[in-house]
Design an enzyme around this catalytic site. Structure first.
Site, PDB file in Angstrom:
ATOM      1  N   CYS A  14     -38.439  62.653 -46.052  1.00 39.58           N
ATOM      2  CA  CYS A  14     -39.107  61.361 -46.220  1.00 39.58           C
ATOM      3  C   CYS A  14     -39.391  61.056 -47.698  1.00 39.58           C
ATOM      4  O   CYS A  14     -38.461  60.807 -48.454  1.00 39.58           O
ATOM      5  CB  CYS A  14     -40.367  61.322 -45.366  1.00 39.58           C
ATOM      6  N   HIS A  72     -39.420  63.879 -39.431  1.00 39.08           N
ATOM      7  CA  HIS A  72     -40.523  64.834 -39.342  1.00 39.08           C
ATOM      8  C   HIS A  72     -40.415  65.557 -38.002  1.00 39.08           C
ATOM      9  O   HIS A  72     -39.414  65.447 -37.310  1.00 39.08           O
ATOM     10  CB  HIS A  72     -41.862  64.091 -39.430  1.00 39.08           C
TER      11      HIS A  72
END
Length: 242
Positions: A94, A195
């Protein structure tokens, strides 16, 4: 590194560790130890220098301001870039993924230089956040099963000519460009928006990082029942929600 040891660095846990991304470091460390390798793990805070001599570096996600601070400090420090030049393995998630690219949009709505370790450029999407489960087919060259993860970002990341998509989404937004790509990789540097933590959901990626660091064609088997149960549960739950 000798034949039985690994040096693992978790980069800036005080700035880049949202959504349990520190679990990625725990998974790599555990799976290496299960196979009898000696692991030296160092958690490097943002006020400490990043050593350039480790084997595997892991970077997580973070909010906009911590991301800008992390990028500034990593550029100034130079240790991660030197490590990449030494052939180290780098896996990013990310905000960390965006930092490895050429530039991204920071919390001040300005272009922030990245480290240029991946040929990607990130901006901010206009269609709202990309949130939800992702199921994706990893680049066949990496020889791994489907990826499962969870995304929560507003970033849009475009790949340059030397970056290869880490995966192609079956569902989810991935890089947010509408072309079905998710993440990027080139050589020993990897980035993803997923994630989960992503290495707990996909331990085969952790094994890939270990293999690359050891320059090994294969690793001794380990008990994967817990990981496979988690993978199957998340894949089933995500598929049922479609």
């Amino acid at each position: 590194m000798n034949d039985n040891s690994l040096r693992l660095v978790w980069v800036y846990p005080d700035l880049l560790s949202t959504y349990g991304d520190q679990g990625n470091a725990l998974v790599v460390e555990r799976r290496a130890r299960q196979r009898g390798y000696d692991v030296t793990r160092v958690d490097v805070r943002s006020d400490q220098p990043v050593p350039a001599s480790a084997d595997i570096y892991l970077i997580g996600g973070g909010e906009d301001r911590p991301q800008r601070l992390a990028a500034e400090r990593l550029r100034r420090d130079g240790g991660l870039s030197r490590a990449a030049g030494n052939g180290a393995i780098i896996f990013s998630v990310c905000a960390g993924y965006q930092i490895l690219g050429h530039e991204f949009i920071n919390d001040l709505d300005r272009q922030e230089p990245g480290l240029g370790l991946l040929d990607v450029t990130s901006g901010r999407g206009q269609a709202g956040r990309c949130v939800g489960d992702v199921l994706a087919d990893i680049d066949p060259q990496l020889g791994l099963p489907q990826l499962t993860g969870f995304e929560n970002h507003q970033g849009v990341t475009h790949l340059g000519p030397t970056a290869k998509p880490l995966a192609r989404v079956r569902f989810g937004h991935g890089n947010g460009t509408g072309d079905g790509t998710e993440g990027a990789w080139n050589g020993n540097v990897f980035g993803t928006y997923m994630h989960g933590p992503v290495l707990a959901r996909n331990p085969q990626i952790a094994d890939l990082l270990i293999r690359l660091a050891l320059e090994s064609q294969g690793l001794p088997p380990v008990d994967d029942r817990w990981y496979e149960a988690l993978r199957n549960e998340r894949i089933a739950a995500a598929s049922a929600s479609r």
